[in-house]
Design a protein around this motif. Structure first.
Motif, PDB file in Angstrom:
ATOM      1  N   LEU A  23       0.833  -1.198   0.000  1.00 35.10           N
ATOM      2  CA  LEU A  23       0.000   0.000   0.000  1.00 35.10           C
ATOM      3  C   LEU A  23       0.869   1.249   0.000  1.00 35.10           C
ATOM      4  O   LEU A  23       1.800   1.358   0.792  1.00 35.10           O
ATOM      5  CB  LEU A  23      -0.910   0.000   1.229  1.00 35.10           C
ATOM      6  CG  LEU A  23      -1.768  -1.252   1.416  1.00 35.10           C
ATOM      7  CD1 LEU A  23      -2.481  -1.219   2.761  1.00 35.10           C
ATOM      8  CD2 LEU A  23      -2.752  -1.404   0.272  1.00 35.10           C
ATOM      9  N   ASN A  24       0.546   2.184  -0.881  1.00 34.87           N
ATOM     10  CA  ASN A  24       1.251   3.460  -0.933  1.00 34.87           C
ATOM     11  C   ASN A  24       0.341   4.495  -0.281  1.00 34.87           C
ATOM     12  O   ASN A  24      -0.677   4.891  -0.870  1.00 34.87           O
ATOM     13  CB  ASN A  24       1.577   3.838  -2.379  1.00 34.87           C
ATOM     14  CG  ASN A  24       2.400   5.099  -2.471  1.00 34.87           C
ATOM     15  OD1 ASN A  24       2.142   6.076  -1.768  1.00 34.87           O
ATOM     16  ND2 ASN A  24       3.385   5.082  -3.339  1.00 34.87           N
ATOM     17  N   LYS A  35      -2.317   6.636  -2.310  1.00 34.47           N
ATOM     18  CA  LYS A  35      -3.518   5.827  -2.072  1.00 34.47           C
ATOM     19  C   LYS A  35      -3.696   4.779  -3.170  1.00 34.47           C
ATOM     20  O   LYS A  35      -4.788   4.506  -3.634  1.00 34.47           O
ATOM     21  CB  LYS A  35      -4.777   6.695  -1.957  1.00 34.47           C
ATOM     22  CG  LYS A  35      -4.706   7.754  -0.865  1.00 34.47           C
ATOM     23  CD  LYS A  35      -4.560   7.118   0.514  1.00 34.47           C
ATOM     24  CE  LYS A  35      -4.590   8.139   1.608  1.00 34.47           C
ATOM     25  NZ  LYS A  35      -3.295   8.426   2.186  1.00 34.47           N
ATOM     26  N   GLN A  36      -2.557   4.176  -3.583  1.00 35.10           N
ATOM     27  CA  GLN A  36      -2.572   3.123  -4.582  1.00 35.10           C
ATOM     28  C   GLN A  36      -2.093   1.823  -3.952  1.00 35.10           C
ATOM     29  O   GLN A  36      -1.233   1.820  -3.073  1.00 35.10           O
ATOM     30  CB  GLN A  36      -1.684   3.489  -5.775  1.00 35.10           C
ATOM     31  CG  GLN A  36      -2.221   4.667  -6.556  1.00 35.10           C
ATOM     32  CD  GLN A  36      -1.335   5.023  -7.734  1.00 35.10           C
ATOM     33  OE1 GLN A  36      -0.170   4.629  -7.802  1.00 35.10           O
ATOM     34  NE2 GLN A  36      -1.882   5.779  -8.666  1.00 35.10           N
ATOM     35  N   ALA A  37      -2.658   0.727  -4.452  1.00 37.19           N
ATOM     36  CA  ALA A  37      -2.302  -0.601  -3.955  1.00 37.19           C
ATOM     37  C   ALA A  37      -1.765  -1.436  -5.107  1.00 37.19           C
ATOM     38  O   ALA A  37      -2.234  -1.339  -6.237  1.00 37.19           O
ATOM     39  CB  ALA A  37      -3.520  -1.279  -3.348  1.00 37.19           C
ATOM     40  N   GLY A  56      -9.455   1.864   7.391  1.00 39.84           N
ATOM     41  CA  GLY A  56     -10.293   3.018   7.092  1.00 39.84           C
ATOM     42  C   GLY A  56      -9.846   3.858   5.906  1.00 39.84           C
ATOM     43  O   GLY A  56     -10.442   4.892   5.617  1.00 39.84           O
ATOM     44  N   VAL A  57      -8.798   3.439   5.214  1.00 36.60           N
ATOM     45  CA  VAL A  57      -8.294   4.185   4.060  1.00 36.60           C
ATOM     46  C   VAL A  57      -8.572   3.381   2.789  1.00 36.60           C
ATOM     47  O   VAL A  57      -8.315   2.180   2.743  1.00 36.60           O
ATOM     48  CB  VAL A  57      -6.767   4.458   4.180  1.00 36.60           C
ATOM     49  CG1 VAL A  57      -6.242   5.202   2.972  1.00 36.60           C
ATOM     50  CG2 VAL A  57      -6.468   5.217   5.467  1.00 36.60           C
ATOM     51  N   ASN A  58      -9.101   4.047   1.765  1.00 34.31           N
ATOM     52  CA  ASN A  58      -9.364   3.393   0.481  1.00 34.31           C
ATOM     53  C   ASN A  58      -8.172   3.553  -0.451  1.00 34.31           C
ATOM     54  O   ASN A  58      -7.597   4.641  -0.550  1.00 34.31           O
ATOM     55  CB  ASN A  58     -10.615   3.970  -0.176  1.00 34.31           C
ATOM     56  CG  ASN A  58     -11.868   3.600   0.582  1.00 34.31           C
ATOM     57  OD1 ASN A  58     -11.965   2.514   1.148  1.00 34.31           O
ATOM     58  ND2 ASN A  58     -12.824   4.509   0.621  1.00 34.31           N
ATOM     59  N   TYR A  59      -7.827   2.472  -1.145  1.00 38.93           N
ATOM     60  CA  TYR A  59      -6.713   2.447  -2.080  1.00 38.93           C
ATOM     61  C   TYR A  59      -7.217   1.936  -3.427  1.00 38.93           C
ATOM     62  O   TYR A  59      -7.983   0.970  -3.485  1.00 38.93           O
ATOM     63  CB  TYR A  59      -5.601   1.497  -1.595  1.00 38.93           C
ATOM     64  CG  TYR A  59      -4.980   1.906  -0.292  1.00 38.93           C
ATOM     65  CD1 TYR A  59      -3.816   2.666  -0.270  1.00 38.93           C
ATOM     66  CD2 TYR A  59      -5.541   1.516   0.921  1.00 38.93           C
ATOM     67  CE1 TYR A  59      -3.233   3.036   0.934  1.00 38.93           C
ATOM     68  CE2 TYR A  59      -4.962   1.882   2.117  1.00 38.93           C
ATOM     69  CZ  TYR A  59      -3.810   2.643   2.126  1.00 38.93           C
ATOM     70  OH  TYR A  59      -3.233   3.006   3.318  1.00 38.93           O
ATOM     71  N   SER A  60      -6.755   2.548  -4.501  1.00 39.41           N
ATOM     72  CA  SER A  60      -7.047   2.077  -5.847  1.00 39.41           C
ATOM     73  C   SER A  60      -6.009   1.019  -6.220  1.00 39.41           C
ATOM     74  O   SER A  60      -4.805   1.250  -6.077  1.00 39.41           O
ATOM     75  CB  SER A  60      -6.984   3.246  -6.839  1.00 39.41           C
ATOM     76  OG  SER A  60      -7.209   2.781  -8.149  1.00 39.41           O
TER      77      SER A  60
END
Length: 160
Positions: free
Chosen positions: A31-32, A36-38, A61-65
């Motif tokens: 996870l970055n 916010k990229q995975a 609780g954090v969304n990642y693309s």
């Protein structure tokens, strides 16, 4: 002798640590936090049957693309039979599916911009590739390409 053994074990402990940041719904990710990229990554999971990679994941609780499938992510998963790749993925890394002999088809979503070296090496049962890639790029076959020559023999390429 015991001290040497303990020293060796302690020295190699960092190598035994997980190579991923999170396991979400059975899939390993790095996870970055800033972008916010995975990235789907290699880990301790031997994937079997069908795997569907989601376009987004949530962790703490954090969304990642989900934007890439990393090097060796599914490498050696010979019992992986089906993979669903979302449109959010743009890169398939080197050796990402190497040795996945159970795969019989692959669908490339529209946003793929790079297929890594030997990404599908040893995937000798792939018979159908469907590509929705919108911005074509050269795909090498053979040395350093994502597919080996024996993989593409008898292969059907569909570009809808």
């Amino acid at each position: 002798m015991n001290r040497l053994f303990i020293l060796l074990v302690v020295s190699f402990m960092p190598l035994l640590a997980s190579a991923y940041d999170a396991k979400i719904d059975g899939i390993n990710y790095n996870l970055n936090n800033s972008s916010k990229q995975a990235t789907v990554t290699f880990g301790d999971t031997r994937y079997t049957n069908s795997v569907s990679i989601p376009a987004t994941v949530s962790y703490n609780g954090v969304n990642y693309s989900v934007t890439s499938i990393g090097n060796d992510a599914f490498s050696g998963c010979s019992n992986l039979t089906d993979i669903t790749i979302p449109n959010s993925v743009t890169i398939i890394g080197d050796y990402a599916f190497s040795g996945c002999k159970g795969l019989t088809s692959i669908i490339f979503p529209s946003n793929i911009t790079r297929l890594g070296y030997f990404a599908f090496r040893g995937c000798s049962n792939i018979r159908v590739i469907t590509s929705y890639i919108e911005n074509p790029f050269t795909i090498l076959v053979g040395y350093n390409g994502p597919f080996e020559l024996d993989t593409v023999y008898g292969l059907r390429l569909s570009v809808p």
